[in-house]
Enzyme design. Structure first.
Site, mmCIF file in Angstrom:
data_model
loop_
_atom_site.group_PDB
_atom_site.id
_atom_site.type_symbol
_atom_site.label_atom_id
_atom_site.label_comp_id
_atom_site.label_asym_id
_atom_site.label_seq_id
_atom_site.Cartn_x
_atom_site.Cartn_y
_atom_site.Cartn_z
ATOM 1 N N GLY A 152 35.428 59.096 20.624
ATOM 2 C CA GLY A 152 35.266 57.641 20.497
ATOM 3 C C GLY A 152 35.443 57.190 19.064
ATOM 4 O O GLY A 152 35.596 58.019 18.146
ATOM 5 N N ASP A 153 35.467 55.867 18.883
ATOM 6 C CA ASP A 153 35.610 55.255 17.547
ATOM 7 C C ASP A 153 36.910 55.643 16.852
ATOM 8 O O ASP A 153 36.981 55.696 15.629
ATOM 9 C CB ASP A 153 34.425 55.631 16.626
ATOM 10 C CG ASP A 153 33.099 55.314 17.276
ATOM 11 O OD1 ASP A 153 32.990 54.250 17.880
ATOM 12 O OD2 ASP A 153 32.179 56.152 17.175
ATOM 13 N N LYS A 194 40.751 52.377 18.697
ATOM 14 C CA LYS A 194 41.528 51.884 19.849
ATOM 15 C C LYS A 194 41.634 50.371 19.850
ATOM 16 O O LYS A 194 42.634 49.814 20.282
ATOM 17 C CB LYS A 194 40.872 52.324 21.168
ATOM 18 C CG LYS A 194 40.769 53.810 21.339
ATOM 19 C CD LYS A 194 40.007 54.161 22.597
ATOM 20 C CE LYS A 194 38.521 53.855 22.545
ATOM 21 N NZ LYS A 194 37.747 54.641 21.592
ATOM 22 N N LYS A 202 42.016 48.183 17.466
ATOM 23 C CA LYS A 202 43.156 47.690 16.692
ATOM 24 C C LYS A 202 44.465 48.005 17.411
ATOM 25 O O LYS A 202 45.375 47.176 17.477
ATOM 26 C CB LYS A 202 43.159 48.320 15.291
ATOM 27 C CG LYS A 202 44.430 47.961 14.552
ATOM 28 C CD LYS A 202 44.671 48.641 13.249
ATOM 29 C CE LYS A 202 46.157 48.581 12.941
ATOM 30 N NZ LYS A 202 46.509 49.018 11.605
ATOM 31 N N GLY A 237 32.191 49.488 21.242
ATOM 32 C CA GLY A 237 32.317 48.401 20.270
ATOM 33 C C GLY A 237 33.653 48.497 19.596
ATOM 34 O O GLY A 237 33.906 49.421 18.847
ATOM 35 N N HIS A 238 34.537 47.576 19.940
ATOM 36 C CA HIS A 238 35.847 47.554 19.300
ATOM 37 C C HIS A 238 35.824 46.508 18.202
ATOM 38 O O HIS A 238 35.643 45.332 18.476
ATOM 39 C CB HIS A 238 36.944 47.199 20.306
ATOM 40 C CG HIS A 238 37.238 48.297 21.279
ATOM 41 N ND1 HIS A 238 38.206 48.194 22.234
ATOM 42 C CD2 HIS A 238 36.706 49.517 21.408
ATOM 43 C CE1 HIS A 238 38.238 49.321 22.934
ATOM 44 N NE2 HIS A 238 37.339 50.123 22.447
ATOM 45 N N GLN A 244 35.109 54.564 24.569
ATOM 46 C CA GLN A 244 34.655 55.916 24.160
ATOM 47 C C GLN A 244 35.883 56.833 23.995
ATOM 48 O O GLN A 244 36.929 56.337 23.606
ATOM 49 C CB GLN A 244 33.637 56.480 25.155
ATOM 50 C CG GLN A 244 32.275 55.801 25.108
ATOM 51 C CD GLN A 244 32.157 54.586 25.997
ATOM 52 O OE1 GLN A 244 32.596 54.614 27.120
ATOM 53 N NE2 GLN A 244 31.555 53.518 25.496
ATOM 54 N N VAL A 267 28.352 49.393 17.214
ATOM 55 C CA VAL A 267 27.315 48.819 18.074
ATOM 56 C C VAL A 267 25.919 49.093 17.526
ATOM 57 O O VAL A 267 25.069 48.212 17.461
ATOM 58 C CB VAL A 267 27.447 49.376 19.519
ATOM 59 C CG1 VAL A 267 26.269 48.972 20.383
ATOM 60 C CG2 VAL A 267 28.739 48.876 20.142
ATOM 61 N N ARG A 270 24.699 53.288 13.486
ATOM 62 C CA ARG A 270 24.327 54.666 13.110
ATOM 63 C C ARG A 270 25.424 55.304 12.257
ATOM 64 O O ARG A 270 26.615 55.117 12.546
ATOM 65 C CB ARG A 270 24.150 55.529 14.370
ATOM 66 C CG ARG A 270 22.923 55.200 15.178
ATOM 67 C CD ARG A 270 22.788 56.123 16.374
ATOM 68 N NE ARG A 270 23.817 55.917 17.379
ATOM 69 C CZ ARG A 270 23.929 56.639 18.480
ATOM 70 N NH1 ARG A 270 23.105 57.644 18.705
ATOM 71 N NH2 ARG A 270 24.860 56.384 19.365
ATOM 72 N N PRO A 271 25.047 56.099 11.229
ATOM 73 C CA PRO A 271 26.085 56.805 10.485
ATOM 74 C C PRO A 271 26.786 57.806 11.406
ATOM 75 O O PRO A 271 26.129 58.475 12.203
ATOM 76 C CB PRO A 271 25.324 57.543 9.372
ATOM 77 C CG PRO A 271 23.883 57.396 9.679
ATOM 78 C CD PRO A 271 23.691 56.381 10.754
ATOM 79 N N ARG A 272 28.099 57.865 11.327
ATOM 80 C CA ARG A 272 28.832 58.816 12.167
ATOM 81 C C ARG A 272 28.901 60.171 11.488
ATOM 82 O O ARG A 272 29.006 60.240 10.263
ATOM 83 C CB ARG A 272 30.247 58.304 12.426
ATOM 84 C CG ARG A 272 30.271 57.014 13.225
ATOM 85 C CD ARG A 272 31.685 56.482 13.397
ATOM 86 N NE ARG A 272 31.662 55.215 14.111
ATOM 87 C CZ ARG A 272 32.471 54.190 13.860
ATOM 88 N NH1 ARG A 272 33.377 54.279 12.907
ATOM 89 N NH2 ARG A 272 32.376 53.068 14.541
ATOM 90 N N SER A 283 48.253 54.256 11.767
ATOM 91 C CA SER A 283 47.551 53.071 11.277
ATOM 92 C C SER A 283 47.101 53.351 9.845
ATOM 93 O O SER A 283 46.419 54.342 9.587
ATOM 94 C CB SER A 283 46.353 52.784 12.177
ATOM 95 O OG SER A 283 45.490 51.877 11.549
ATOM 96 N N THR A 284 47.511 52.482 8.919
ATOM 97 C CA THR A 284 47.223 52.728 7.500
ATOM 98 C C THR A 284 46.221 51.728 6.928
ATOM 99 O O THR A 284 46.089 51.603 5.719
ATOM 100 C CB THR A 284 48.525 52.663 6.679
ATOM 101 O OG1 THR A 284 49.147 51.383 6.919
ATOM 102 C CG2 THR A 284 49.496 53.760 7.066
HETATM 103 P P1 IMP Z 1 25.675 56.338 26.148
HETATM 104 O O1 IMP Z 1 27.095 55.993 26.472
HETATM 105 O O2 IMP Z 1 24.930 55.214 25.500
HETATM 106 O O3 IMP Z 1 24.969 56.919 27.334
HETATM 107 O O4 IMP Z 1 25.705 57.511 25.049
HETATM 108 C C1 IMP Z 1 26.190 58.819 25.355
HETATM 109 C C2 IMP Z 1 26.953 59.411 24.184
HETATM 110 O O5 IMP Z 1 28.163 58.685 23.992
HETATM 111 C C3 IMP Z 1 26.228 59.331 22.838
HETATM 112 O O6 IMP Z 1 26.596 60.466 22.067
HETATM 113 C C4 IMP Z 1 26.800 58.083 22.195
HETATM 114 O O7 IMP Z 1 26.711 58.122 20.796
HETATM 115 C C5 IMP Z 1 28.234 58.182 22.672
HETATM 116 N N1 IMP Z 1 28.915 56.879 22.740
HETATM 117 C C6 IMP Z 1 28.775 55.917 23.677
HETATM 118 N N2 IMP Z 1 29.584 54.881 23.410
HETATM 119 C C7 IMP Z 1 30.269 55.195 22.291
HETATM 120 C C8 IMP Z 1 31.296 54.535 21.542
HETATM 121 O O8 IMP Z 1 31.747 53.436 21.846
HETATM 122 N N3 IMP Z 1 31.744 55.201 20.437
HETATM 123 C C9 IMP Z 1 31.295 56.421 20.084
HETATM 124 N N4 IMP Z 1 30.348 57.077 20.768
HETATM 125 C C10 IMP Z 1 29.835 56.473 21.860
#
Ligand code: IMP
Length: 435
Positions: free
Chosen positions: A12-13, A16, A18, A40-41, A224, A300, A303-305, A413-414
């Protein structure tokens, strides 16, 4: 006329939002097929930054239609808030946004039910977004869920809601959960949401299939990423829906034979939020630098990734599951700052190279990443729009990823803006976009 899926190749993240925003000028309809307001886009248009959680990005383009498919779980207050935000920036969803009558409805008690597993001693904490997504899909699979069509039928809704709330009250008591279940108040609130959403609710599977039959083009937007897919991801550290290719069909009601291409979006490195194995996670200073330069904080939850190096075995796996025709590599400019860039080319388990991704979290955590290190280019590539303008070492890096992944790179994507993108001339992606 080709219909295309754009989905995440990692955790995820990947950016997508953009990519879909950029591609959707070639399409008539953008359809979201799974997930909920956990996604969250972030889309930037000039100085404007809009975070879309449920509404497909296509809504930002005048004249395009947007569909929230049956595979999505909908939290009405979040959806309505998003619609209001869009209206406030001059985007009018009315008449262009369609919501599946078969999509499931998410309630506050779903969030409460997440407390059964998350944060309880002795349970595996997935590190969810705490939006109640998993429990809503649980109700769907248990055949007691409430769908948009039920929400619009006042009498049936009241009956179904009370039955489901009763189950959740039992759960609350048994597990001594602190959040309230909700009751009459929630029922009244949802009845009001129903009236506001009613004009947008329809049989979106039929809408999409009819549009395709008339020669309209559909872009399917994944939320995701593949490694968070309930079936193919790093289970149990996954979300509760099919984020990979199959979800596009089951989550919209469009047959796979009507879908002509699959584009995977991948960062030039890797990030993940939440718990679970991450074979190429960069500890210490490198991870910190990737996070700082890449501004890697959840759209969304904030949180730090967790950050790490490009993982080719993971991408090869995602390519196999999804059948990628092309890749879009995002955030390659984040690597401008690095002198040396490790790329994981293989996995070792118990000292031996392995070909397949281990199925258990224990084995995936025990994997040792085998790296090849490439020299960095140490010059800004931010905003470059032509492949030939990239520094030679950046081209070498991208070619290396392409070879390792076994899939062409069709775009790079730059930077966060729409125009900060390289579309590779003569690529399969270019042909798929032309239709
Ligand atoms: P849930 O979708 O809230 O049940 O979370 C399950 C897992 O998916 C967790 O590790 C979240 O951090 C991850 N996750 C859910 N939605 C996203 C997203 O849009 N981007 C990145 N990770 C996500």
């Amino acid at each position: 006329m080709s219909n295309l899926i754009v989905l995440g190749a990692q955790w995820g993240d990947e950016g997508k939002g953009k990519v879909v925003d950029l591609f959707c000028r070639h399409f008539d309809i953008v359809a979201r097929y799974q997930g909920g307001h956990n996604a969250g886009h972030t889309v930037r248009i000039g100085s404007r930054k809009v975070i879309l959680k449920l509404v497909p990005t296509g809504i930002l383009r005048p004249g395009k239609q947007a569909v929230i498919g049956n595979g999505v779980v909908i939290y009405p207050p979040a959806l309505l808030e998003e619609i209001e935000t869009l209206e406030a920036v001059g985007v009018k969803p009315a008449g262009r946004l369609f919501i599946s009558n078969r999509a499931h409805v998410l309630f506050p008690f779903h969030r409460m039910a997440e407390g059964v597993s998350e944060g309880r001693p002795g349970r595996v904490a997935i590190g969810t977004t705490s939006r109640g997504i998993g429990p809503c899909y649980e109700d769907k699979a248990a055949r007691r869920g409430i769908r948009m069509a039920d929400l619009l039928d006042a009498e049936r809704f009241s009956e179904l809601y009370q039955r489901l709330a009763e189950d959740k009250a039992t759960l609350r008591e048994a597990f001594r959960l602190s959040e309230p279940v909700g009751g009459e108040k929630t029922l009244r609130e949802y009845a009001a949401y129903a009236e506001r959403l009613r004009p947008m609710v329809t049989d979106t599977a039929m809408l999409l299939n009819r549009a395709i039959a008339r020669g309209k083009r559909v872009l399917f937007e994944g939320a995701q990423g593949t490694m968070l897919d309930i079936d193919h991801g790093s289970y149990p550290f996954v979300t509760s829906s099919n984020a990979s290719v199959g979800g596009a069909s089951t989550g919209t009601g469009v047959p796979p034979r009507r879908i002509d291409g699959v584009v995977g979006v991948s960062k030039a490195y890797v990030t993940r939020v939440g718990g679970g194995p991450f074979p190429t996670e960069a500890a210490g200073e490198d991870g910190e630098r990737l996070r700082t330069h890449g501004v890697e904080f959840g759209a969304v939850t904030g949180r730090p990734r967790r950050c790490g190096w490009f993982d080719a075995p993971l991408l090869r796996y995602a390519a196999a599951i999804n059948g990628f025709d092309s890749l879009v590599i995002t955030k390659s400019d984040v690597l401008d700052h690095f002198e040396r860039i490790p790329v994981c080319v293989g996995y070792k388990l118990d000292g031996r190279l392995i070909e397949e991704l281990p199925a258990t979290p224990r084995a995936l955590s025990a994997v040792e990443a085998v790296y090849e290190t490439l020299p960095g280019w140490r010059t800004s590539t931010c905003g470059i729009t032509a492949y030939r303008a990239l520094p030679a070492r950046a081209k070498d890096y991208l070619r290396f990823l392409e070879q390792q992944a076994g899939v062409e790179i069709g775009a790079i994507s730059t930077g966060p803006e729409r125009k900060q993108t390289i579309l590779v001339r003569g690529s399969k992606l270019e042909k798929l976009l032309r239709g």
